[in-house]
Design a protein around this motif. Structure first.
Motif, short mmCIF file in Angstrom:
data_model
loop_
_atom_site.label_atom_id
_atom_site.label_comp_id
_atom_site.label_asym_id
_atom_site.label_seq_id
_atom_site.Cartn_x
_atom_site.Cartn_y
_atom_site.Cartn_z
N ASN A 66 -44.77 -39.53 47.45
CA ASN A 66 -43.35 -39.46 47.82
C ASN A 66 -42.78 -40.87 47.75
O ASN A 66 -43.38 -41.82 48.23
N GLY A 69 -37.94 -39.99 49.27
CA GLY A 69 -37.53 -38.60 49.28
C GLY A 69 -37.82 -37.82 48.02
O GLY A 69 -37.62 -36.61 47.98
N LYS A 70 -38.30 -38.49 46.98
CA LYS A 70 -38.62 -37.81 45.73
C LYS A 70 -40.12 -37.93 45.49
O LYS A 70 -40.70 -39.00 45.69
N GLY A 71 -40.73 -36.85 45.09
CA GLY A 71 -42.17 -36.92 44.86
C GLY A 71 -42.70 -35.71 44.16
O GLY A 71 -41.95 -34.84 43.69
N SER A 73 -46.82 -33.48 43.36
CA SER A 73 -48.22 -33.33 43.72
C SER A 73 -48.99 -32.72 42.57
O SER A 73 -48.41 -32.09 41.67
N TRP A 134 -42.62 -44.55 41.58
CA TRP A 134 -43.60 -44.49 42.66
C TRP A 134 -44.04 -45.87 43.10
O TRP A 134 -44.21 -46.78 42.28
N ARG A 198 -49.02 -44.97 53.86
CA ARG A 198 -47.56 -44.89 53.89
C ARG A 198 -46.95 -46.18 54.42
O ARG A 198 -47.56 -46.91 55.19
#
Length: 216
Positions: A66, A69-71, A73, A134, A198
């Motif tokens: 993430n 707010g954008k990510g 998987s 990222w 994080r």
């Protein structure tokens, strides 16, 4: 040209239930007893030394990233051969895949699977940031994912759980939480099963299905 939309759309197609929730490990009591803490620190030092002797290793699992707010998987397969790494990401639903390979010494890297062809850069972190948006500290992740500190940067904080396992590691503004562990097996010490790194605006969650080390 930014290609984050293409990359994130593919990865987001795969659900990440295994990495979505936090374990109670992070909320469990922190080890405070001086004698037990000293034993945990000694055990971690022994474990780190053993892992340092294992130049070649790999793992397979899932990853969720993430950034502001954008990510997305997907599946992750990481192969480490000395200072060389090859990280493969895939989203089986869309049949898209990407490969990042590089060298920890030179820090140079190559990212394949992007629209417009492969991209190369003198710094893996910057290459990923420019190509995908990222924020991933690749060189540190090599160590963090195995449950040890990056020896190239200072340690800002360390916590152990009441079982003496590494619970939280803080380095260069990142907080790394260890949520679950594989038990020791043969010569191999305990290894992370789930972890999350994080810092403000960014997170990387990894759920590992299988470890492979030269000495098991």
């Amino acid at each position: 040209m930014k290609v984050s939309g293409f990359l994130l759309a593919g990865l987001a197609a795969l659900s990440m239930a295994g990495c979505a929730t936090r374990s109670a490990t992070v909320d469990s009591p922190v080890l405070r007893d001086p004698a037990a803490l000293a034993a945990a620190q000694a055990g971690q030092a022994t474990r780190a030394a053993w892992l340092a002797s294992q130049a070649d290793w790999s793992f397979a699992g899932r990853v969720a990233v993430n950034a502001n707010g954008k990510g997305g998987s997907g599946r992750i397969d990481w192969q480490q051969t000395g200072t060389d790494y090859l990280v493969a990401l895939s989203a089986p639903v869309t049949r898209q895949s990407w490969r990042l390979d590089g060298d920890l010494v030179t820090r140079a890297a190559r990212l394949e699977g992007l629209e417009g062809g492969p991209r190369e850069g003198a710094d893996a972190d910057r290459l990923l940031r420019d190509a995908t948006g990222w924020d991933i500290p690749v060189a540190s992740m090599v160590h963090w994912v195995r449950g040890v500190a990056d020896p190239a940067v200072s340690i800002d904080g360390v916590e152990y759980d009441i079982e003496g396992r590494l619970r939280t590691l803080t380095q260069q503004g990142w907080r790394v939480d260890y949520l679950d562990w594989f038990p020791a097996e043969g010569a191999r010490p305990i290894m992370p099963r789930r972890m999350e790194a994080r810092r403000q605006g960014a997170s990387v969650k990894v759920a590992i299905d299988q470890w492979q080390l030269a000495t098991q």
